[in-house]
Design an enzyme around this catalytic site. Structure first.
Site, PDB file in Angstrom:
ATOM      1  N   GLU A   3       0.858  -1.180   0.000  1.00  0.00           N
ATOM      2  CA  GLU A   3       0.000   0.000   0.000  1.00  0.00           C
ATOM      3  C   GLU A   3       0.897   1.233   0.000  1.00  0.00           C
ATOM      4  O   GLU A   3       2.106   1.123  -0.207  1.00  0.00           O
ATOM      5  CB  GLU A   3      -0.926  -0.035   1.219  1.00  0.00           C
ATOM      6  CG  GLU A   3      -1.781  -1.301   1.280  1.00  0.00           C
ATOM      7  CD  GLU A   3      -2.682  -1.360   2.513  1.00  0.00           C
ATOM      8  OE1 GLU A   3      -3.060  -0.304   3.036  1.00  0.00           O
ATOM      9  OE2 GLU A   3      -2.995  -2.478   2.943  1.00  0.00           O
ATOM     10  N   LYS A  59      -0.671   3.433  -5.116  1.00  0.00           N
ATOM     11  CA  LYS A  59       0.129   2.247  -4.765  1.00  0.00           C
ATOM     12  C   LYS A  59       1.065   1.872  -5.903  1.00  0.00           C
ATOM     13  O   LYS A  59       1.361   0.689  -6.093  1.00  0.00           O
ATOM     14  CB  LYS A  59      -0.804   1.069  -4.467  1.00  0.00           C
ATOM     15  CG  LYS A  59      -1.841   1.319  -3.386  1.00  0.00           C
ATOM     16  CD  LYS A  59      -2.670   0.058  -3.192  1.00  0.00           C
ATOM     17  CE  LYS A  59      -4.045   0.362  -2.654  1.00  0.00           C
ATOM     18  NZ  LYS A  59      -4.906  -0.832  -2.637  1.00  0.00           N
TER      19      LYS A  59
END
Ligand SMILES: [Zn+2]
Length: 275
Positions: A3, A59
């Site tokens: 992430e 991301k």
């Protein structure tokens, strides 16, 4: 799945290691990870270009090249970008899908066990179109409590799903959505529009805090995640709900529960103190 904090770590490390280096050539071993290019066009459009910088968007790790092209790496699940100090040759049982040889003798390779990640090559127009589909960056100074409220308040979906929707807010995935909701004491399945102004402000603050803390600890290591030097992140020890189903809540002691009801990803939450 990497992430914002993990990809930020990857991009910063790559920038420190290879900004200013020149791409000599590319070898593609498994072309199925490529998007918007073929092995041949990837080579033709990057050879001889200088890597001006690596940075992160949502991301994804982005390399700006001196010829205006951008390499966008999305390491979903098991992707890693590794920098090798010397010339590198691919061995057997190697998950490297492609490798850039740099003119200084080093190599930068993309390794992906499950090959669910992607490597795209985007010209300026394609990059602008790609970026237009992404929401704002949660750590950007312009991402105020007011901006956050405007993004989430209209939605009737579960607040956790809204946090993870890349078109609304960029970079948040399962780990940090779970953690931010626990910190803000908000039930993950609450409809986003039902949050009070106080709850929205609290969640905004906790989203930013948990992401910033995780960036400082170089992310969370899980499964195959590696930074460009093969190292691992340190945030997992700070996680209060991720990976802790069935354990007592660190705040109230109730047993943490888990469900896959929201977006098919595991949600772990405290049934007592997350309302
Ligand atoms: Zn609790």
């Amino acid at each position: 799945m990497p992430e914002l904090p993990e990809v930020e770590t990857i991009a910063r490390d790559l920038d420190a290691a290879v900004a200013g280096a020149v791409i000599a050539r590319v070898r593609v071993y498994r072309g199925d990870v490529l998007r918007a290019c073929t092995p041949r066009t990837l080579g033709a459009r990057t050879a001889g270009a200088t890597i001006e910088r690596w940075w992160r968007r949502a991301k994804h790790a982005v390399a700006d090249l001196s010829n205006g092209e951008r390499i966008v790496i999305s390491p979903r699940f098991t992707g890693a970008v590794l920098v090798e100090a010397a010339a590198w040759t691919r061995g057997r049982h190697d998950y490297t899908t492609l490798a850039f040889s740099l003119s200084d003798g080093r190599a930068m390779r993309y390794r992906d066990v499950r090959r669910l990640g992607t490597v795209s090559l985007l010209d300026p127009a394609a990059f602008a179109a790609w970026e237009a589909r992404l929401g704002p960056e949660p750590l950007d100074p312009s991402f105020t409590a007011k901006a956050f409220a405007a993004r989430i308040a209209p939605s009737r979906s579960a607040i956790k799903a809204v946090l993870m929707d890349q078109r609304r807010i960029a970079g948040i995935g399962n780990i940090y959505a779970n953690e931010a909701l626990w910190r803000a004491r908000i039930g993950p399945s609450r409809a986003a529009h039902s949050l009070t102004p106080v709850e929205r402000r609290r969640l905004h603050r906790e989203v930013r805090k948990v992401l910033a803390e995780a960036v400082a600890q170089r992310g969370t290591s899980f499964r195959d995640y590696q930074d460009p030097h093969g190292g691992r992140g340190g945030f997992l020890a700070s996680a209060k709900v991720y990976g802790r189903r069935g354990q007592p809540c660190a705040r109230c002691g109730a047993r943490l529960r888990a469900t896959h009801a929201i977006g098919n990803r595991i949600t772990v939450w405290c049934p007592r103190c997350q309302r």
